[in-house]
Motif scaffolding. Sequence first.
Motif, PDB file in Angstrom:
ATOM      1  N   GLY A 137     -59.914 -16.776  15.944  1.00 36.34           N
ATOM      2  CA  GLY A 137     -59.906 -18.083  15.283  1.00 36.34           C
ATOM      3  C   GLY A 137     -59.690 -19.205  16.284  1.00 36.34           C
ATOM      4  N   VAL A 138     -58.716 -19.022  17.149  1.00 38.53           N
ATOM      5  CA  VAL A 138     -58.408 -20.040  18.149  1.00 38.53           C
ATOM      6  C   VAL A 138     -59.551 -20.151  19.161  1.00 38.53           C
ATOM      7  N   ALA A 139     -60.119 -18.993  19.528  1.00 37.93           N
ATOM      8  CA  ALA A 139     -61.234 -18.984  20.492  1.00 37.93           C
ATOM      9  C   ALA A 139     -62.381 -19.863  19.994  1.00 37.93           C
ATOM     10  N   HIS A 140     -62.623 -19.834  18.696  1.00 36.87           N
ATOM     11  CA  HIS A 140     -63.714 -20.623  18.128  1.00 36.87           C
ATOM     12  C   HIS A 140     -63.540 -22.106  18.439  1.00 36.87           C
ATOM     13  N   GLY A 141     -62.296 -22.565  18.468  1.00 39.59           N
ATOM     14  CA  GLY A 141     -62.003 -23.967  18.772  1.00 39.59           C
ATOM     15  C   GLY A 141     -62.309 -24.345  20.219  1.00 39.59           C
ATOM     16  N   TYR A 142     -62.459 -23.362  21.071  1.00 41.70           N
ATOM     17  CA  TYR A 142     -62.810 -23.639  22.474  1.00 41.70           C
ATOM     18  C   TYR A 142     -64.316 -23.764  22.671  1.00 41.70           C
ATOM     19  N   LEU A 143     -65.097 -23.470  21.634  1.00 42.83           N
ATOM     20  CA  LEU A 143     -66.551 -23.661  21.731  1.00 42.83           C
ATOM     21  C   LEU A 143     -66.825 -25.160  21.676  1.00 42.83           C
ATOM     22  N   PRO A 144     -67.778 -25.647  22.454  1.00 44.93           N
ATOM     23  CA  PRO A 144     -68.042 -27.095  22.469  1.00 44.93           C
ATOM     24  C   PRO A 144     -68.341 -27.614  21.059  1.00 44.93           C
ATOM     25  N   GLY A 145     -67.625 -28.651  20.683  1.00 43.62           N
ATOM     26  CA  GLY A 145     -67.874 -29.300  19.397  1.00 43.62           C
ATOM     27  C   GLY A 145     -67.412 -28.523  18.181  1.00 43.62           C
ATOM     28  N   GLU A 146     -66.656 -27.454  18.376  1.00 42.67           N
ATOM     29  CA  GLU A 146     -66.219 -26.647  17.232  1.00 42.67           C
ATOM     30  C   GLU A 146     -64.705 -26.733  17.054  1.00 42.67           C
ATOM     31  N   ALA A 147     -64.263 -26.499  15.825  1.00 39.58           N
ATOM     32  CA  ALA A 147     -62.831 -26.464  15.537  1.00 39.58           C
ATOM     33  C   ALA A 147     -62.381 -25.002  15.444  1.00 39.58           C
ATOM     34  N   MET A 151     -70.563 -23.014  11.963  1.00 39.97           N
ATOM     35  CA  MET A 151     -69.359 -22.195  12.129  1.00 39.97           C
ATOM     36  C   MET A 151     -69.700 -20.733  11.937  1.00 39.97           C
ATOM     37  N   SER A 152     -69.506 -19.969  13.004  1.00 38.50           N
ATOM     38  CA  SER A 152     -69.788 -18.558  12.859  1.00 38.50           C
ATOM     39  C   SER A 152     -68.998 -17.741  13.867  1.00 38.50           C
ATOM     40  N   VAL A 153     -68.478 -16.629  13.411  1.00 32.35           N
ATOM     41  CA  VAL A 153     -67.718 -15.744  14.276  1.00 32.35           C
ATOM     42  C   VAL A 153     -68.588 -15.287  15.446  1.00 32.35           C
ATOM     43  N   SER A 154     -69.892 -15.080  15.168  1.00 35.81           N
ATOM     44  CA  SER A 154     -70.752 -14.491  16.194  1.00 35.81           C
ATOM     45  C   SER A 154     -71.003 -15.407  17.387  1.00 35.81           C
ATOM     46  N   ASP A 155     -70.669 -16.714  17.259  1.00 35.15           N
ATOM     47  CA  ASP A 155     -70.821 -17.619  18.405  1.00 35.15           C
ATOM     48  C   ASP A 155     -69.754 -17.397  19.472  1.00 35.15           C
ATOM     49  N   ILE A 156     -68.681 -16.740  19.096  1.00 36.16           N
ATOM     50  CA  ILE A 156     -67.528 -16.605  20.003  1.00 36.16           C
ATOM     51  C   ILE A 156     -67.902 -15.764  21.224  1.00 36.16           C
ATOM     52  N   SER A 157     -67.742 -16.369  22.393  1.00 34.28           N
ATOM     53  CA  SER A 157     -68.098 -15.674  23.635  1.00 34.28           C
ATOM     54  C   SER A 157     -66.855 -15.078  24.274  1.00 34.28           C
ATOM     55  N   ARG A 158     -67.080 -14.268  25.297  1.00 36.04           N
ATOM     56  CA  ARG A 158     -65.955 -13.670  26.019  1.00 36.04           C
ATOM     57  C   ARG A 158     -65.070 -14.749  26.650  1.00 36.04           C
ATOM     58  N   ASP A 159     -65.708 -15.777  27.194  1.00 35.31           N
ATOM     59  CA  ASP A 159     -64.945 -16.836  27.867  1.00 35.31           C
ATOM     60  C   ASP A 159     -63.972 -17.545  26.932  1.00 35.31           C
ATOM     61  N   VAL A 160     -64.424 -17.881  25.724  1.00 34.68           N
ATOM     62  CA  VAL A 160     -63.510 -18.609  24.837  1.00 34.68           C
ATOM     63  C   VAL A 160     -62.390 -17.687  24.322  1.00 34.68           C
ATOM     64  N   VAL A 161     -62.686 -16.393  24.234  1.00 38.45           N
ATOM     65  CA  VAL A 161     -61.616 -15.455  23.865  1.00 38.45           C
ATOM     66  C   VAL A 161     -60.559 -15.446  24.964  1.00 38.45           C
ATOM     67  N   LEU A 162     -61.014 -15.429  26.213  1.00 40.35           N
ATOM     68  CA  LEU A 162     -60.067 -15.460  27.329  1.00 40.35           C
ATOM     69  C   LEU A 162     -59.257 -16.752  27.322  1.00 40.35           C
ATOM     70  N   ALA A 163     -59.893 -17.865  26.946  1.00 37.85           N
ATOM     71  CA  ALA A 163     -59.182 -19.141  26.863  1.00 37.85           C
ATOM     72  C   ALA A 163     -58.094 -19.069  25.798  1.00 37.85           C
TER      73      ALA A 163
END
Length: 333
Positions: free
Chosen positions: A54-64, A1-13
């Motif tokens: 926070g919500v964007a992180h949940g769109y990363l594969p396998g992440e909540a 779990m890390s903020v830095s994994d958040i990509s532009r795509d999941v933020v858009l999601a």
Amino acid sequence: MSVSDISRDVVLAAISEHDDLGSDAFAERHGFTPARGYLLVHEGKEYDPKAVAGVAHGYLPGEAPLTDAELSGALDAVVTLLRDRGFEVRPLRSPTWLEAELVLACDVVARNDWRLVRSHDPRAIDLSRLLQSLPLHPPESRGPTFRNPNSVQRKTSDIATQHPDYTGKPTRGGKLDREILHAFLERPAEMHAQADAIRAGITTGTLSALPLAADPDEEEAISEGRALLLLHLRRERNPRLRAKKLDAALAAHGCLECEVCGFDFERTYGERGTRYAEVHHVVPLHVTGATTTRLQDLAVLCANCHRMIHRGRQWLTPAELRELVEHRKAPPA
Ligand SMILES: [Zn+2]
Ligand SMILES: [Zn+2]
């Protein structure tokens, strides 16, 4: 779990989930308390940056999704990350007024017999434009109402109601507001000249054309409210003037010795120090106005002597610093 994994795509999601649900339902579903401090602005709409991240992180594969609690204390990291990913994040509040800005505001209030200037007054509108063009606050630190005519009116009221002759209840206003006000009461001519110099520097483009420097000492200078030092240092970095002065000094002396201590960068550092020296305006910005600089107003200095000249509220002239150095070198009587 890390903020830095958040990509532009999941933020858009996350943003599109927000748009589908509406902000209340989105906040409720994910349990975020309303945004404080910053707004994420995307395609003209505003979002809570922390909730979106926070919500964007949940769109990363396998992440909540990350919860509000998990992100507590991480707002700065979230803001930096979103900006890195190309998003616009704006602070909700405008940055504190700096010395140079207060000098301009105080100047207007003093010329209005120490009364506030209303937002529809042309002088407030002019001042607002001037402040918005001053290069002291980077665009990302400016809130949506940054130095608009209303905020100018508020500041002129803060200043006017701190005046010793004002009998009503003062509005807010900080310590620096009072310091500048008292400087105007004690040294009106000097302070009006300072205001003129700052205005001249802005209108001629002398101040705004120069790059924002990322020198931590300059940041410190700003936070101490010493914006005039920042403007001064920026003016000294004008590459054209610098080159002219260095050429003139080389032609006259064959080297670039510090005018205070004699240090020569080339003599000490060899080729790496060739044609290096700092250039200092002997006459402060607020005395000359920023319009013309004569070469004889510039001094060639080493970095240490230049720092020492600007240290403290009262700047020394190169001659004064030289005297100080020589006095210290002299053997005790
Ligand atoms: Zn020196
Ligand atoms: Zn200087």
